[in-house]
Scaffold this active site. Structure first.
Site, mmCIF file in Angstrom:
data_model
loop_
_atom_site.group_PDB
_atom_site.id
_atom_site.type_symbol
_atom_site.label_atom_id
_atom_site.label_comp_id
_atom_site.label_asym_id
_atom_site.label_seq_id
_atom_site.Cartn_x
_atom_site.Cartn_y
_atom_site.Cartn_z
ATOM 1 C CG ASP A 1 -2.023 -1.053 1.091
ATOM 2 O OD1 ASP A 1 -2.269 -1.533 -0.038
ATOM 3 O OD2 ASP A 1 -2.618 -1.412 2.120
ATOM 4 N NE ARG B 1 -3.406 2.542 0.848
ATOM 5 C CZ ARG B 1 -3.713 2.864 2.090
ATOM 6 N NH1 ARG B 1 -3.289 4.003 2.618
ATOM 7 N NH2 ARG B 1 -4.456 2.069 2.837
HETATM 8 C C1 S3P Z 1 -5.386 -5.606 3.213
HETATM 9 C C2 S3P Z 1 -4.552 -6.361 2.438
HETATM 10 C C3 S3P Z 1 -3.896 -5.863 1.235
HETATM 11 C C4 S3P Z 1 -3.900 -4.337 1.174
HETATM 12 C C5 S3P Z 1 -5.235 -3.759 1.518
HETATM 13 C C6 S3P Z 1 -5.663 -4.189 2.917
HETATM 14 C C7 S3P Z 1 -6.014 -6.218 4.390
HETATM 15 O O1 S3P Z 1 -4.600 -6.346 0.105
HETATM 16 O O2 S3P Z 1 -3.492 -3.900 -0.103
HETATM 17 O O3 S3P Z 1 -5.198 -2.343 1.476
HETATM 18 O O4 S3P Z 1 -6.529 -5.495 5.251
HETATM 19 O O5 S3P Z 1 -5.988 -7.458 4.478
HETATM 20 P P1 S3P Z 1 -4.290 -7.795 -0.545
HETATM 21 O O6 S3P Z 1 -4.633 -8.817 0.426
HETATM 22 O O7 S3P Z 1 -5.145 -7.842 -1.759
HETATM 23 O O8 S3P Z 1 -2.834 -7.766 -0.865
#
Ligand code: S3P
Length: 467
Positions: free
Chosen positions: A320, A393
């Site tokens: 992120d 973001r």
């Molecule tokens: C998150 C996991 C990430 C992240 C998202 C929040 C979470 O996504 O990019 O902003 O809270 O589990 P991915 O699991 O798709 O990588």
């Protein structure tokens, strides 16, 4: 459409706080809603994404009482009285808004319920792949139907008594891991997720907090079935992904120092600190506490940054933060390569394309690859009109870039920032000199300019010295 005008950085506040962690806020409400009894959540992030999770859990039977609301931010403390692990059938579809976390984690919970649910999302969420959760949850016996090959929203979930499975994650995704673990908690037997690459482990830490038994054996995480979370009050630390914007602003400003108070320091999320250290920033933490989710203060001292390579297993830890790290790369000396980051293409927008487009608009040379990009640092950024593609973001990363640009940068469609960071604009104002009620270190001529400009200044100083 809302917009923000950003001009040159005026000062770096000595201290700043950021709102609660988004991942932990979502999960706290979900676990509290599945527990019979009352949980107080303090430090909750009242962003649009997390409020979708609150509304979803209410629709599924949880009772939610706001306990404390902050001006310009929203409900930061709430009391959730859960309905128990067998939830109430909702009267209509559930709207997940822009939130992939809501849709994917909730799918795991709904897969184990004895009813059908429809989950909808906004235009961006409706383009994101839900096949990644439909596959394992389907293996467990639930039926998940969606649009097209990628099984996009709206999705229809027919819950059932699930079968436990052992599932190896084909993509490094905490959301997929969490969906399977949540479903596994409701299924009989032991469900195991194998993660070849470590992803954020908030679901695991919250299972411990809410009394759900699980174990880790190497890269295998197993949850025992037929468990109901037990209510227990929780305090959510500040979000390191939100802190990252101010960390980069300070890191790129020689002479600056900022303390960001009470930020989550879970090692599965602190990759941004490692990358900034590698780039030459001075970053430390203090007052660390290790109860539940680790947290503490982050202190960043600015200096001259250098390019680096960000790739491999590190990517899921900084996934992120890559848009703001790409901005740091543009402000650094030399080239930065981001690789193994194909997942960026399926975030709130295609973040590789969006970052490349906007950096180029500001005068930066960027090479785009399927799994990342190469950024040529050191060019003087030029103010530009930034297209956010409704991605929070992207909006915030380029607001920070605007602090270093000549002229004005306009962030078009800035309303999307509310997805994760209510109060961002007010905090940004402190860097623009708009709020002088708090201590700040003024930035005079020490704002980093292009390396070329710095070299020219150094050469001019040198020739002035020579006889
Ligand atoms: C998150 C996991 C990430 C992240 C998202 C929040 C979470 O996504 O990019 O902003 O809270 O589990 P991915 O699991 O798709 O990588």
């Amino acid at each position: 459409m809302a917009s923000i005008k950003v001009r040159k950085l005026k000062s770096i506040p000595a201290e700043i706080t950021v709102p609660g962690d988004k991942s932990i806020s979502h999960r706290s409400v979900m676990f509290a809603g599945l527990a019979k009894g009352t949980t107080v959540i303090d430090g909750f992030l009242p962003s649009e994404d997390c409020l979708c999770t609150v509304a979803a859990m209410q629709a599924l039977g949880a009772d939610v009482k706001p306990l404390e609301t902050l001006d310009g931010i929203g409900m930061v403390k709430l009391e959730v009285t859960g309905y128990g692990k067998q939830l109430k059938e909702p009267s209509t579809f559930i709207d997940c808004g822009n939130s992939g976390t809501t849709m994917r984690l909730l799918s795991g919970i709904l897969a184990g319920q004895p009813f059908k649910t429809e989950l909808r999302g906004d235009a961006s969420l409706s383009k994101r792949p839900m096949k990644r959760i439909a596959d394992p949850l389907g293996e467990m016996g639930a039926q998940i139907e969606g649009q097209g090959e990628k099984i996009c929203a709206p999705i229809h979930i027919t819950g059932t008594t699930l079968q436990p499975i052992t599932y190896t994650l084909p993509v490094a995704s905490a959301q997929v891991k969490s969906a399977v673990l949540l479903a596994g908690m409701l299924a009989p037997g032991k469900t195991t997720v194998i993660e070849p690459v470590i992803t954020r482990n908030h679901t695991e830490s919250l299972m411990t907090h809410f009394g759900v038994k699980w174990l880790r054996n190497g890269d295998a995480i197993s949850v025992y079935g037929n468990q109901e979370p037990q209510p227990k009050d929780i305090t959510v630390p500040g979000d390191i992904s939100s802190a990252a914007f101010w960390m980069v602003a300070a890191a790129a400003t020689p002479g600056a120092q900022i303390t960001i108070r009470n930020v989550g320091l879970n090692p599965t999320r602190t990759g941004v600190i490692d990358v900034l250290l590698r780039m030459g920033a001075q970053v430390g933490h203090s007052d660390e506490k290790n109860e539940g989710e680790p947290h503490g203060n982050i202190v960043v001292k600015g200096g001259e940054l250098n390019g680096t390579h960000i790739g491999g297993a590190e990517i899921s830890n900084v996934i992120d933060e890559l848009p703001i790290l790409a901005v740091a790369a543009a402000l650094a000396r030399g080239t930065t390569r981001i690789s193994d980051a194909k997942e960026l293409r399926v975030k709130e927008t295609d973040r590789i394309a969006a970052v490349a487009r906007n950096l180029r608009a500001m005068g930066v040379t960027v090479l785009e690859f399927e799994d990342g990009m190469e950024i040529q640092g050191g060019a003087q950024l030029q103010g530009a009109t930034i297209e956010t593609f409704h991605d929070h973001r992207i909006a915030m990363a380029f607001a920070i870039a605007g602090l270093y640009a000549e002229g004005t940068t306009i962030i078009e469609g800035s309303e999307c920032i509310a997805t994760s960071y209510p109060g961002f604009e007010k905090a940004l104002d402190r860097f623009l000199g708009g709020d002088d009620s708090e201590p700040a270190i003024p930035v005079l001529s020490s704002v980093p300019r292009s390396i070329g400009e710095q070299n020219a200044a150094a050469a001019a100083a040198e020739s002035a010295e020579s006889p």
